[in-house]
Design a protein around this motif. Sequence first.
Motif, short mmCIF file in Angstrom:
data_model
loop_
_atom_site.label_atom_id
_atom_site.label_comp_id
_atom_site.label_asym_id
_atom_site.label_seq_id
_atom_site.Cartn_x
_atom_site.Cartn_y
_atom_site.Cartn_z
N ALA A 16 1.99 10.04 -0.96
CA ALA A 16 1.13 10.82 -1.82
C ALA A 16 1.66 10.56 -3.38
CB ALA A 16 1.07 12.37 -1.59
N VAL A 17 0.62 10.28 -4.07
CA VAL A 17 1.00 10.25 -5.69
C VAL A 17 1.98 11.62 -6.32
CG1 VAL A 17 0.18 9.96 -7.84
CG2 VAL A 17 -0.82 8.75 -6.02
N GLU A 50 -4.95 4.31 -4.68
CA GLU A 50 -5.35 3.09 -3.82
C GLU A 50 -4.13 2.01 -4.12
OE1 GLU A 50 -7.92 3.15 -7.65
OE2 GLU A 50 -7.30 4.59 -6.21
N THR A 51 -3.45 2.15 -5.09
CA THR A 51 -2.48 1.04 -5.23
C THR A 51 -1.12 1.32 -4.58
OG1 THR A 51 -3.13 0.62 -7.66
CG2 THR A 51 -1.03 -0.26 -7.09
N THR A 91 -1.14 3.18 -1.90
CA THR A 91 -1.47 3.14 -0.42
C THR A 91 -1.44 1.72 -0.12
OG1 THR A 91 -2.98 5.10 -0.87
CG2 THR A 91 -3.32 3.77 1.46
N LEU A 92 -1.82 0.67 -0.75
CA LEU A 92 -1.30 -0.67 -0.50
C LEU A 92 -0.13 -0.87 0.67
CD1 LEU A 92 -2.40 -2.58 -3.50
CD2 LEU A 92 -3.69 -2.54 -1.60
N THR A 93 -0.18 -1.31 1.61
CA THR A 93 0.94 -1.58 2.49
C THR A 93 2.20 -2.07 1.98
OG1 THR A 93 -0.59 -1.84 4.41
CG2 THR A 93 1.63 -2.53 4.76
N ALA A 94 2.14 -2.85 1.04
CA ALA A 94 3.23 -3.42 0.57
C ALA A 94 3.90 -2.74 -0.37
CB ALA A 94 2.59 -5.00 -0.25
N ASN A 95 3.21 -1.79 -0.90
CA ASN A 95 3.71 -0.56 -2.01
C ASN A 95 4.22 0.71 -1.22
OD1 ASN A 95 3.49 -2.28 -4.27
ND2 ASN A 95 1.32 -1.31 -4.57
N ALA A 96 3.41 1.23 -0.36
CA ALA A 96 3.59 2.39 0.49
C ALA A 96 4.98 2.32 1.41
CB ALA A 96 2.39 2.52 1.54
N GLN A 97 5.25 1.03 1.77
CA GLN A 97 6.43 1.10 2.81
C GLN A 97 7.75 1.01 2.07
OE1 GLN A 97 6.17 -1.84 5.91
NE2 GLN A 97 4.21 -1.65 6.27
N PRO A 98 8.02 0.32 0.92
CA PRO A 98 9.16 0.66 -0.06
C PRO A 98 9.40 1.74 -0.39
CG PRO A 98 7.84 -1.17 -0.87
CD PRO A 98 7.28 -0.76 0.42
N ALA A 99 8.05 2.40 -0.92
CA ALA A 99 7.75 3.89 -1.47
C ALA A 99 8.57 4.76 -0.72
CB ALA A 99 6.60 3.97 -2.16
#
Length: 314
Positions: A14-15, A53-54, A56-64
């Motif tokens: 979540a943001v 939406e940025t 939630t992108l898989t490449a961002n959500a995972q390390p975040a």
Amino acid sequence: MGVAFTFPGQGSQAVGMGKELADTYSEARAVFDEVDEALGEKLSDIMWNGPEETLTLTANAQPALMAVSIAAIRVMQARGLDLKAKVSYVAGHSLGEYSALCAAGMFTLADTARLLRIRGNAMQAAVPVGAGAMAAIIGLEHGDVDAVCAAASSEGPCQIANDNGGGQLVISGAKSAVEKAAALATEKGAKRAIMLPVSAPFHSALMGPAADAMREALAKVEKKDPLVPVIANVRAAPVSNAEEIAALLVEQVTGQVRWRETVEWFAANSVTTLYEIGAGKVLTGLARRIDKSVTGIAVNGPADIEAALASLNG
């Protein structure tokens, strides 16, 4: 009674997540700074300010999601938590398994961030957008869902991706096969069969190229045996050897997240308190549904951390 630390997976983002930790604790700020540096970009800015939406992108959500979990862990360790002395096991849901292993010292923070960026990108690239799908099947037993996946496989690969317990299973594979399986599940008496708004068919055979990418990436990073055993997603049993865990992480990309069995394993082995470390409280809710003898406690903000430390060190 035993204690385990569990770590959330995709969907818990979540943001704004982690912002209060960063504002309150220097140890948390240091984690977000290190992840930003490892990835060569300000992921923390996306985490705290969006857009959603940025993030939630898989490449961002995972390390975040991993960063928030490790920020909480580092804060707890700075305040006297001895993970090896107080925690019997770690486990994580899908990408959360990497968070668990970072917390237990198998991977460095920087390596974990880079591994999850590779994993996210590889999963996204494995299947053309729109070719794969996932669906949640509510109210059918595991064997029945397995059977509808097998019946639908004439349309393409289709399998159980997540066994989340509480009568909730997620299936994944080729879009037409998943749609057929969802229709068959409804005919078989499922309460609901819901197509999920996901960008790729995670934990299915279609993720083969991503598994290859992770095999290559995991071979290159330094690995230490974790401080405490991890309950591996694809095995639902404890593993302590770093090389064996790495092989299971490769298998996990195309394999089933056996979360119901993981919680059942905890219950059967006198692990009755599961601290969910990081964003959200999805796993805490699942634990309650799977086995009433297990207590889930979500730890994501400063007040949660102080309460958890008081309990663990009490």
